[in-house]
Design a protein around this motif. Structure first.
Motif, PDB file in Angstrom:
ATOM      1  N   UNK A 282       0.906  -1.140  -0.195  1.00 27.55           N
ATOM      2  CA  UNK A 282       0.028  -0.177  -0.075  1.00 27.55           C
ATOM      3  C   UNK A 282       0.915   1.182  -0.015  1.00 27.55           C
ATOM      4  N   UNK A 283       0.322   2.422  -0.375  1.00 28.45           N
ATOM      5  CA  UNK A 283       0.976   3.682  -0.203  1.00 28.45           C
ATOM      6  C   UNK A 283       0.488   3.990   1.261  1.00 28.45           C
ATOM      7  N   UNK A 284       1.414   4.908   1.836  1.00 29.70           N
ATOM      8  CA  UNK A 284       1.022   5.481   3.206  1.00 29.70           C
ATOM      9  C   UNK A 284       1.731   7.019   2.948  1.00 29.70           C
ATOM     10  N   UNK A 285       0.431   7.785   3.281  1.00 34.51           N
ATOM     11  CA  UNK A 285       1.083   9.294   3.564  1.00 34.51           C
ATOM     12  C   UNK A 285       0.644   9.601   5.078  1.00 34.51           C
ATOM     13  N   UNK A 286       1.983   9.813   5.822  1.00 36.24           N
ATOM     14  CA  UNK A 286       1.975  10.044   6.994  1.00 36.24           C
ATOM     15  C   UNK A 286       2.097  11.650   7.417  1.00 36.24           C
ATOM     16  N   UNK A 287       1.429  12.326   8.223  1.00 29.52           N
ATOM     17  CA  UNK A 287       1.983  13.660   8.638  1.00 29.52           C
ATOM     18  C   UNK A 287       1.793  13.801  10.184  1.00 29.52           C
ATOM     19  N   UNK A 288       2.885  14.442  10.541  1.00 28.10           N
ATOM     20  CA  UNK A 288       2.868  14.719  12.235  1.00 28.10           C
ATOM     21  C   UNK A 288       2.723  16.129  12.060  1.00 28.10           C
ATOM     22  N   UNK A 289       1.974  16.737  12.937  1.00 25.20           N
ATOM     23  CA  UNK A 289       1.682  18.267  13.080  1.00 25.20           C
ATOM     24  C   UNK A 289       2.217  18.786  14.378  1.00 25.20           C
ATOM     25  N   UNK A 290       3.067  19.399  14.598  1.00 22.36           N
ATOM     26  CA  UNK A 290       3.715  19.845  15.779  1.00 22.36           C
ATOM     27  C   UNK A 290       2.765  21.025  16.091  1.00 22.36           C
ATOM     28  N   UNK A 291       1.952  20.794  17.249  1.00 20.87           N
ATOM     29  CA  UNK A 291       0.888  21.985  17.449  1.00 20.87           C
ATOM     30  C   UNK A 291       1.653  22.697  18.689  1.00 20.87           C
ATOM     31  N   UNK A 292       1.699  22.336  19.883  1.00 20.96           N
ATOM     32  CA  UNK A 292       2.251  22.743  21.022  1.00 20.96           C
ATOM     33  C   UNK A 292       3.415  22.213  21.697  1.00 20.96           C
ATOM     34  N   UNK A 293       4.407  23.016  21.886  1.00 20.35           N
ATOM     35  CA  UNK A 293       5.539  21.986  22.658  1.00 20.35           C
ATOM     36  C   UNK A 293       5.134  21.940  24.258  1.00 20.35           C
ATOM     37  N   UNK A 294       6.062  21.127  24.751  1.00 23.56           N
ATOM     38  CA  UNK A 294       5.604  20.953  26.499  1.00 23.56           C
ATOM     39  C   UNK A 294       6.033  22.096  27.103  1.00 23.56           C
ATOM     40  N   UNK A 295       5.010  22.422  28.152  1.00 22.86           N
ATOM     41  CA  UNK A 295       5.546  23.429  29.199  1.00 22.86           C
ATOM     42  C   UNK A 295       6.280  23.006  30.336  1.00 22.86           C
ATOM     43  N   UNK A 296       7.509  23.391  30.410  1.00 21.27           N
ATOM     44  CA  UNK A 296       8.428  22.999  31.148  1.00 21.27           C
ATOM     45  C   UNK A 296       8.999  24.346  32.090  1.00 21.27           C
TER      46      UNK A 296
END
Ligand SMILES: [Zn+2]
Ligand SMILES: [Zn+2]
Length: 382
Positions: A282-296
């Protein structure tokens, strides 16, 4: 006993309830922002409006260092069932996260500090769109910290379960990163009775979902918190149960407290997706959307916040579990040493927690929040 600074508490309660009755969604906080700006102007502060749309900053000018105090103004797209006299008057919108309380407390602190300035510069930052619409990032991109340089920046959130005169000020991770991912597995649809004539994406989706928890369970260090959840799954048609579809679409969330684990989640989910797709043709289209970093929480800012909390309130915890929720205060804390603190909202009313249709900010916490912000400005000046 809690030491209450001198301010008009009944007026602040009325303001909080008025905001609660008139909730506005992210970047649509026109009424709220206008009210905030009007109050800040009446106190004689320098007021800047329209930052990233509806953002407002009130500046109390001093000398030496400058600090930023953040309150979020937005509500959520959900109905209210609290039954309170000040319940939402807008169908399908409500302050279910207590941002009405955050806005009110920061205005209360501005009132006290304007009357008795701490000496340093204080920027009262009223942020739009905390609830997933990117208000903090938009303010940073609009030049917030160029226009209003801050040596330290602070955020506060209400927390049911802690008493209204209690705070938690804890070093290190407070809130997780909040990222989204999507996967499209593309094959070739065919007759349900003749699977060999197509490329079926459905079994691959099953393998992917079954393998997903190995990303947190086998790749991430067991001593590092991480969450991966698939929250959406779409394929085929329940009215066509003899048709193998072309495509399966899956989506979900990923949470972590360090940049390293965040990278591992992105890489791990992506590798799993592409590996299973390859094995199944199969073909895979993967996206990872960085929305908010952790609060440290940064050490020096946390020290100032802790001293302020102890000055203002009788009960201060220095240990409190981090939350797997996110807060885009992280973008502010990426620009200056930052600290994010929890203020008690009392026992959960009828079990209602944040984002519940019955949630309500507890007015008994208003004096505590004002006292903390005021003490913080004085502590930062000392
Ligand atoms: Zn929320
Ligand atoms: Zn919130």
């Amino acid at each position: 006993m809690t030491k209450h600074p001198d301010f008009d508490l009944p007026a602040l309660v009325a303001l909080r309830r008025d905001l609660h009755a008139h909730p506005e969604l992210g970047f649509e906080e026109h009424r709220t922002a206008a009210l905030v700006a009007e109050r800040l102007r009446a106190l004689g502060l320098e007021v800047t409006t329209g930052i990233a749309g509806t953002g407002v900053v009130g500046t109390l000018r001093g000398t030496g260092r400058a600090i930023g105090l953040r309150a979020d103004m937005d509500a959520l797209a959900m109905p209210e069932s609290s039954g309170k006299p000040w319940a939402s008057t807008v169908p399908g919108q409500m302050h279910a996260c207590g941002h009405d309380g955050h806005t009110s407390m920061l205005l209360g602190a501005a009132e006290v500090l304007a009357a008795a300035p701490p000496g340093i510069t204080v920027h009262f930052i009223f942020q739009p769109a905390e609830e997933g619409r990117g208000g903090a990032k938009a303010m940073v991109e609009a030049g917030l910290f160029q226009q209003f340089p801050c040596d330290m920046v602070f955020g506060l959130h209400n927390m049911p379960g802690l008493a209204c005169d209690e705070m938690a000020v804890v070093p290190g991770p407070q809130l997780a990163s909040s990222d989204s991912w999507t996967l499209t597995l593309r094959g070739e649809g065919t007759h349900g009775a003749k699977p060999h004539l197509g490329r079926d994406p459905i079994p691959a989706a099953g393998m992917f979902l079954a393998g997903l928890q190995t990303v947190t369970g086998r790749i991430v260090d067991p001593l590092q918190p991480a969450v991966v959840s698939a929250c959406s799954l779409r394929a085929g048609d329940p009215k066509a149960l003899n048709v193998i579809p072309d495509v399966v679409e899956i989506g979900g969330t990923a949470r972590a407290y360090t940049p390293q684990v965040r990278d591992q989640l992105e890489e791990g989910i992506g590798r799993l997706a592409h590996g299973i797709a390859a094995a199944q043709g199969l073909e895979a289209e993967f996206t990872f959307i960085r929305r908010i970093p952790p609060v440290v929480n940064e050490a020096s800012a946390t020290q100032v916040a802790l001293a302020a909390a102890r000055r203002a309130l009788p009960k201060v915890r220095t240990e409190f579990p981090p939350s797997t929720a996110g807060d885009d205060f992280a973008f502010f804390a990426g620009e200056a040493p930052g600290c994010y603190v929890w203020l008690g909202n009392g026992p959960a009313q009828d079990g209602a927690l944040h984002h519940n249709t019955g949630y309500d900010f507890n007015d008994a916490a208003l004096p505590s929040g004002v006292a903390f912000w005021v003490a913080l400005a004085r502590e930062a000046a000392s």
